[in-house]
Design a protein around this motif. Structure first.
Motif, short mmCIF file in Angstrom:
data_model
loop_
_atom_site.label_atom_id
_atom_site.label_comp_id
_atom_site.label_asym_id
_atom_site.label_seq_id
_atom_site.Cartn_x
_atom_site.Cartn_y
_atom_site.Cartn_z
N ASP A 71 -1.29 4.30 -13.42
CA ASP A 71 -1.36 5.11 -12.19
C ASP A 71 0.04 5.40 -11.66
OD1 ASP A 71 -4.07 5.42 -12.09
OD2 ASP A 71 -4.43 3.73 -10.76
N MET A 72 0.90 4.38 -11.75
CA MET A 72 2.28 4.59 -11.28
C MET A 72 2.98 5.64 -12.14
SD MET A 72 3.59 0.79 -10.30
CE MET A 72 5.15 1.25 -9.58
N ASP A 73 2.78 5.52 -13.44
CA ASP A 73 3.39 6.48 -14.36
C ASP A 73 2.84 7.89 -14.14
OD1 ASP A 73 4.82 4.41 -15.38
OD2 ASP A 73 3.52 4.09 -17.12
N ALA A 74 1.57 7.95 -13.70
CA ALA A 74 0.94 9.25 -13.47
C ALA A 74 1.19 9.75 -12.04
CB ALA A 74 -0.56 9.14 -13.72
N ALA A 75 2.18 9.15 -11.37
CA ALA A 75 2.54 9.54 -9.99
C ALA A 75 1.36 9.44 -9.03
CB ALA A 75 3.16 10.93 -9.97
N LYS A 76 0.64 8.34 -9.13
CA LYS A 76 -0.46 8.08 -8.18
C LYS A 76 -0.17 6.75 -7.49
CE LYS A 76 -4.07 10.01 -11.12
NZ LYS A 76 -5.19 9.55 -11.95
N PRO A 77 0.84 6.71 -6.62
CA PRO A 77 1.24 5.41 -6.04
C PRO A 77 0.19 4.77 -5.15
CG PRO A 77 2.47 7.20 -5.02
CD PRO A 77 1.71 7.80 -6.15
N LYS A 78 -0.61 5.58 -4.48
CA LYS A 78 -1.64 5.01 -3.59
C LYS A 78 -2.66 4.22 -4.43
CE LYS A 78 -5.51 6.32 -0.65
NZ LYS A 78 -6.58 5.96 -1.53
N GLU A 79 -3.17 4.86 -5.47
CA GLU A 79 -4.17 4.21 -6.32
C GLU A 79 -3.55 2.95 -6.97
OE1 GLU A 79 -3.56 7.38 -6.19
OE2 GLU A 79 -5.49 8.32 -5.71
N ALA A 80 -2.28 3.12 -7.42
CA ALA A 80 -1.60 1.99 -8.07
C ALA A 80 -1.46 0.83 -7.08
CB ALA A 80 -0.23 2.44 -8.57
N TYR A 81 -1.06 1.14 -5.85
CA TYR A 81 -0.84 0.08 -4.87
C TYR A 81 -2.15 -0.64 -4.53
CZ TYR A 81 0.01 -2.55 -0.70
OH TYR A 81 0.05 -3.58 0.19
N GLU A 82 -3.22 0.13 -4.37
CA GLU A 82 -4.50 -0.50 -4.04
C GLU A 82 -4.93 -1.47 -5.15
OE1 GLU A 82 -6.40 3.01 -1.25
OE2 GLU A 82 -6.88 2.98 -3.38
N LYS A 83 -4.63 -1.11 -6.38
CA LYS A 83 -4.97 -1.99 -7.50
C LYS A 83 -4.05 -3.21 -7.52
CE LYS A 83 -7.02 1.70 -10.13
NZ LYS A 83 -6.84 2.79 -11.06
N LEU A 84 -2.77 -2.95 -7.29
CA LEU A 84 -1.81 -4.06 -7.29
C LEU A 84 -2.10 -5.05 -6.16
CD1 LEU A 84 1.42 -2.00 -7.99
CD2 LEU A 84 0.48 -3.75 -9.49
N ARG A 85 -2.58 -4.52 -5.05
CA ARG A 85 -2.91 -5.38 -3.90
C ARG A 85 -4.03 -6.35 -4.29
NH1 ARG A 85 -4.72 -2.37 1.51
NH2 ARG A 85 -6.50 -1.95 0.21
N GLU A 86 -5.01 -5.85 -5.05
CA GLU A 86 -6.10 -6.72 -5.50
C GLU A 86 -5.60 -7.73 -6.53
OE1 GLU A 86 -9.32 -6.91 -4.48
OE2 GLU A 86 -8.74 -5.50 -2.93
N ILE A 87 -4.80 -7.24 -7.48
CA ILE A 87 -4.29 -8.11 -8.54
C ILE A 87 -3.38 -9.19 -7.94
CG2 ILE A 87 -2.85 -8.14 -10.64
CD1 ILE A 87 -3.81 -5.12 -10.97
N GLY A 88 -2.63 -8.79 -6.90
CA GLY A 88 -1.67 -9.68 -6.25
C GLY A 88 -2.30 -10.91 -5.61
#
Lengths: 313, 51
Positions: A142-159
């Motif tokens: 998602d980060m590579d695809a320039a979707k930082p919001k989606e990436a962050y929401e996923k990282l927040r869960e993984i974190g």
């Protein structure tokens, strides 16, 4: 310079424990913490169940299996009785056995259930870790695809599970792309990196501006450890003053970081300085140090005319 | 004799069950401890596979 995005994060789930966020695929036993209902390992749709539900099912099935075993043992003893004496012994002994068996189980049920959950999570740790790695991979895509919001929401869960630098750095990277607003559910303590990072400090500045409660001990330790690097940044002094002001939220922080706070006394806004003076005034004489003296001096010279500062010291 | 044998087996089973249950109670973990232990194991696994 990248353009900042105005985003609205998905509502964060509230759980007492991180493992309550885990879900497992009924078909392949894969794990995930993300929101979609498609298993990345077997491709099944809507087959996920929360791990707590899975553990509860195990806690229901296992005792039944044991109970059937115990009853079967008693029935076998009764069936194998050749004489009336044996039959009486089997019935009385069997009844006593079943009574004690169910009594024991009832008494120790909470401990047995917790133990089974613990064992389940130990046995499934490799599968959970593989699931989290797959989720992380998705966030990176998602980060590579320039979707930082989606990436962050996923990282927040993984974190909630993986707390390594690579997850923190990616979160900081994403957060740096957003406009920070007061209504956002922000995290700071969870993403404090192990070394100095300018992007983290800039995010810290934005986040503390909207929510001073984010400043906790690990954040203060970080700022104190890298204060000279932060001071060398553009707006470095503003950032340090803001953090020093936020540290006044709790008396324990004032007692722990007096040498840091004293250096930014002159820049503190009136309201923050007044709070500090009130905290200092209630400090026992034996614990008064340089910070107390400087507060007293500054209150006299700068706010001597202000009625709110009168009689504080 | 088989009846007595089975009753003895039942008694031993009950005793073993009690010993296990007692052990669970002795090392009883809270849900928070289970959670921290899981996070520690995952981060250890992550650390050992760090690229």
């Amino acid at each position: 310079m990248q353009t900042k995005l105005a985003v609205q994060f998905r509502k964060n789930r509230r759980t007492s424990h991180a493992f309550e966020r885990l879900k497992t695929c009924k078909k392949c036993g894969g794990y995930s913490v993300l929101f979609d209902n498609v298993c990345k390992q077997c491709g099944s749709r809507d087959k996920f169940i929360p791990v707590t539900e899975y553990a509860s099912a195990m806690n229901r099935i296992m005792p039944w299996a044991e109970a059937f075993g115990a009853i079967a043992l008693v029935l076998l003893a009764v069936a194998s009785a050749g004489t009336l004496q044996h039959l009486a012994a089997a019935v009385i002994g069997g009844a006593a056995f079943l009574f004690l068996f169910f009594l024991l189980r009832k008494r120790y049920k909470p401990y047995a259930d917790t133990y089974r959950l613990h064992r389940l999570l130990i046995d499934h740790t490799p599968a959970i870790w593989r699931g989290l790695r797959a989720d992380l991979q998705e966030a990176v895509q998602d980060m590579d695809a320039a979707k930082p919001k989606e990436a962050y929401e996923k990282l927040r869960e993984i974190g909630h599970f993986l707390r390594g630098e690579h997850v923190k750095v990616r979160k900081i990277d994403c957060l740096g792309r957003f406009f920070i607003r007061k209504d956002m559910e922000l995290e700071l303590e969870e993403i404090v990196p192990a070394s100095f990072r300018q992007d983290f400090v800039l995010y810290l500045w934005e986040a503390v501006k909207v929510n001073k409660r984010l400043v906790r001990q690990s954040v203060l330790d970080y700022v104190v450890a890298y204060r000279y690097e932060i001071a060398a940044m553009e707006h470095g002094k503003d950032i340090l003053t803001l953090v020093a002001g936020a540290a006044l939220r709790m008396k324990a922080y004032v007692q722990r970081y007096p040498h840091f706070i004293v250096d930014y006394l002159d820049e503190l806004p009136r309201e923050r300085f007044h709070r500090l003076c009130k905290l200092m005034a209630s400090t026992p004489a034996a614990d008064r140090g340089r910070l107390y003296e400087r507060c007293k001096e500054l209150a006299k010279t700068r706010y001597g005319f202000d009625p709110e500062f009168q009689g504080l010291f | 004799m088989i009846t007595y044998g089975l009753l003895i087996v039942a008694a031993i089973y009950l005793l073993a069950k009690w010993v296990f249950y007692h052990a669970y109670k002795k090392k009883a973990l809270t849900r928070s401890q289970i959670d921290s232990a899981l996070v520690d194991r995952l981060n250890m696994a992550e650390g050992s596979h760090a690229d």
